[in-house]
Design an enzyme around this catalytic site. Structure first.
Site, PDB file in Angstrom:
ATOM      1  CB  THR A  83     -16.660 -22.651 -36.390  1.00 26.31           C
ATOM      2  OG1 THR A  83     -15.230 -22.643 -36.365  1.00 26.31           O
ATOM      3  CG2 THR A  83     -17.105 -22.323 -37.798  1.00 26.31           C
ATOM      4  CB  CYS A 197     -12.290 -22.514 -29.742  1.00 32.32           C
ATOM      5  SG  CYS A 197     -12.768 -24.080 -30.509  1.00 32.32           S
TER       6      CYS A 197
END
Length: 230
Positions: A83, A197
């Site tokens: 992430t 992202c």
């Protein structure tokens, strides 16, 4: 091959892509029936997302540090955090274990510079776009210029990530909005766009973008494979 430890589940939609790319990349590097030696600890994104929006980053740091310790105890030789947003607490993870923790922004910056670019747009969660932990690393450590969208578009991008992509929902209307934001980067002089992202690669492919894309998920995986097979 050394064992790659992954802290996943943020969201599991992108963690699936990490696992797929890791094993496809291993086969491409080594041939035959090779796949990557790996461990994944999957956290509960419900808990993580709530703590993020409550601003409880100390608690999040301990969550990530504990996950890293479990992976190290399980035999991981390095760790990747699957992430971008949670790299805000990367220092706590690095301090928690004695094995390398490969930062996602570093291979991204290296790819941008290999392409001969210096000015890029950044898409990600509001945390990633607005706070300094990510764009500051690209700028201060790697000498890049980083643009982010205006306030309304930051809110839109953030909403699409959490309300759609993290649930595996891919909408053409949202793709069109991201394309509009990327076109805006181009008009401001950006030479490329960082898909900052790990879920954005589910929505935006290279052919969807008016600018060269830098997929942080794929670049992070490549860096891990290079380290594990060195």
């Amino acid at each position: 091959m050394r064992t790659i430890g992954m802290i996943g589940g943020m969201s599991w939609e992108s963690s699936v892509e990490y696992y797929r790319l890791l094993n496809q990349g291993s086969k491409a590097l080594l041939g035959g029936h090779h796949n990557a030696r790996s461990l994944m600890l999957t956290v509960n994104f419900h808990d993580i997302e709530q703590l993020q929006h409550q601003g409880r980053w100390d608690a999040l740091a301990e969550h990530m540090a504990d996950a890293a310790r479990q992976l190290a105890a399980g035999g991981a030789d390095c760790i990747i955090l699957c992430t971008n947003t949670m790299h805000k607490v990367w220092p706590a993870i690095e301090q928690a274990v004695a094995i390398p923790v490969l930062h996602i922004a570093d291979p991204t910056a290296a790819a941008i510079k290999r392409a001969g670019l210096s000015r890029v747009g950044l898409l990600g969660t509001r945390f990633t776009m607005e706070q300094d932990f990510y764009r500051g690393r690209l700028e201060a450590m790697h000498g890049l210029q980083v643009l982010v969208p205006e306030e309304a578009d930051r809110a839109l991008v953030h909403s699409v990530i959490y309300d759609e992509l993290c649930h595996g929902r891919i909408n053409d209307a949202s793709r069109a909005e991201f394309q509009r934001v990327i076109q805006g980067f181009k008009e401001q002089g950006a030479q490329g766009v960082v898909l900052g992202c790990t879920e954005i690669m589910l929505l935006i492919k290279p052919e969807d973008s008016a600018l060269p894309t830098f997929d942080t998920t794929a670049l992070h995986v490549q860096a891990a494979l290079q380290w594990a097979t060195a």
